[in-house]
Design a protein around this motif. Structure first.
Motif, PDB file in Angstrom:
ATOM      1  N   ARG A  63       0.830  -1.206   0.000  1.00 32.35           N
ATOM      2  CA  ARG A  63       0.000   0.000   0.000  1.00 32.35           C
ATOM      3  C   ARG A  63       0.862   1.253   0.000  1.00 32.35           C
ATOM      4  O   ARG A  63       0.619   2.200  -0.756  1.00 32.35           O
ATOM      5  N   PHE A  67       1.320   4.265  -3.313  1.00 33.50           N
ATOM      6  CA  PHE A  67       0.746   5.606  -3.191  1.00 33.50           C
ATOM      7  C   PHE A  67       1.001   6.456  -4.426  1.00 33.50           C
ATOM      8  O   PHE A  67       0.103   7.094  -4.975  1.00 33.50           O
ATOM      9  N   GLU A 126      -5.732   0.267  -1.764  1.00 40.59           N
ATOM     10  CA  GLU A 126      -5.117   1.591  -1.795  1.00 40.59           C
ATOM     11  C   GLU A 126      -5.596   2.395  -3.000  1.00 40.59           C
ATOM     12  O   GLU A 126      -5.895   3.589  -2.898  1.00 40.59           O
ATOM     13  N   SER A 356      -1.984  11.446  -2.322  1.00 36.48           N
ATOM     14  CA  SER A 356      -1.089  10.324  -2.040  1.00 36.48           C
ATOM     15  C   SER A 356       0.110  10.774  -1.209  1.00 36.48           C
ATOM     16  O   SER A 356       0.490  10.127  -0.229  1.00 36.48           O
TER      17      SER A 356
END
Length: 411
Positions: A63, A67, A126, A356
């Protein structure tokens, strides 16, 4: 900004309930159930505590690595498209895993299946989170002066899912592996279908020009640096997260070793904290209507700092539980301010990348807190928490002092 370069998530205008709130609810429940349920699934399948811990790491490490990709792809393809594909992909992976575990309930195939499931669902979750958060921010921009109301509802949905998801996953797992996997699959499919109800813009390019969207985390970092209000608030909350993360990481040691309670009482602390956060988010929504963002955010910052400092000196379990709940309630209020500010000041064409970068910065203190907990003798944890509380107070004081006259929080 012309329609030729405006990303899709910046141009959708359907009702909030069907286009934002319902998809967010389905995704948040799937997120919470998979995050806490899959490690339980690994433990039930492999009977190995080491593999269970590794599965949790396999959920989170990909995850964090995803990003930059997630934000950039959301900017270039549109939030609804990425949300639909990520949710659909997660449903397919869960269904395939359920079939494999039905055919091979134990052994090497089962172990490999559940470990791969942890990693793949972590990445797909994510992508869906960044996409649905981007869509929520676009809704906040359209709400204008009422953007904090939209963000308060979204944060309430997340907290409710965090409260209900782990419990639901554990209860379903008591009935066997298929019911839990089936429930997460259904929620993922529901999220994918609800994402389709957001109609695409009639004028939507195949991809946004690279000069406008940038390249992931680097673009997000540059955008944060160009927005002083966002930069100061992220800095203050990052230092605050170090204290919060330390309380989370050291919680089992403090509750079990120091206060002599059971492991169940550790979970009770965070359940109480989630409930307090839900109440705080609702109250802050009305408080911001009357007082504005800066006074509410500054008040929450003071409460959070004092609660952390007091928690480090808590004399018994009950006072510790109450103080942690107060801390997380104050954190919830500051999060409403952050989400509102984020939705209003970040350029739409760079929102995914900047989101992010923001989330990654805010999450970095948590592994640091884990290392601090591992290196600190149990008897000295109170001193370390006190030091982090002082650092938290200093960071939040500097942030909100600099933001006092900033128009972004005075609107």
């Amino acid at each position: 900004m012309s329609a030729a370069v405006t990303p899709r998530h910046a141009r959708h205008t359907p009702g909030l309930l069907r286009s934002i709130y319902l998809p967010r609810t389905a995704d948040a429940l799937a997120f919470a159930m998979s995050t806490y349920g899959i490690p339980l699934l690994v433990l039930a399948t492999t009977r190995s505590a080491a593999l269970t811990g590794l599965a949790f790491a396999l959920e989170w490490i990909p995850r964090l690595a995803a990003f930059g990709w997630a934000g950039s792809i959301v900017d270039r393809r549109g939030a609804s498209v990425v949300f639909h594909l990520a949710s659909l992909g997660r449903a397919l992976v869960l269904a395939a895993s359920a079939v494999l575990l039905r055919l091979h309930p134990s052994g090497t195939v089962a172990s490999v299946t559940v470990m791969a499931l942890a990693a793949i669902t972590g990445v797909l979750t994510e992508f869906s989170y960044i996409a649905v958060e981007t869509a929520g921010a676009a809704a906040g921009r359209r709400a204008g002066r009422r953007a904090h109301r939209v963000q308060a509802v979204l944060l309430g949905i997340d907290q409710t899912a965090t409260l209900a998801g782990p419990t639901l996953a554990a209860v379903l797992l008591l009935a066997g592996l298929p019911p839990m996997l089936a429930a997460i699959t259904v929620l993922s499919l529901l999220a994918a279908l609800l994402a389709l109800r957001t109609p695409p813009s009639p004028i939507a390019p195949a991809r946004t020009p690279k000069g406008q969207t940038g390249v992931g985390l680097l673009t997000g970092w540059r955008t944060i640096r160009s927005l002083p209000a966002l930069g100061w608030l992220v800095t203050g909350l990052t230092l605050s997260n170090l204290a919060t993360g330390l309380l989370q990481a050291a919680g089992p040691v403090i509750v079990v070793k120091h206060f002599g309670q059971s492991t169940t009482d550790v979970g009770l602390v965070w359940s109480a904290a989630a409930g307090a956060t839900l109440l705080s988010v609702t109250l802050c929504r009305f408080a911001i209507d009357r007082l504005g963002q800066w006074p509410v955010g500054a008040a929450c910052a003071v409460i959070a700092s004092l609660a952390t400092l007091a928690a480090a000196q808590a004399p018994d379990y009950l006072s510790y539980l109450v103080l942690v709940a107060v801390l997380m309630a104050a954190e919830g209020g500051m999060t409403v301010v952050l989400r509102t500010l984020r939705s209003l000041v970040i350029p739409p064409e760079k929102f995914g990348s900047t989101l992010s970068a923001t989330i990654l910065i805010l999450l970095l203190p948590f592994p640091v807190a884990g290392v601090l907990t591992a290196l600190t003798p149990p008897d000295a944890l109170g001193h370390v928490i006190t030091a982090c509380a002082l650092l938290q107070g200093l960071g939040l004081a500097l942030a909100f002092t600099r933001l006092r006259t900033d128009p972004a929080l005075r609107t």
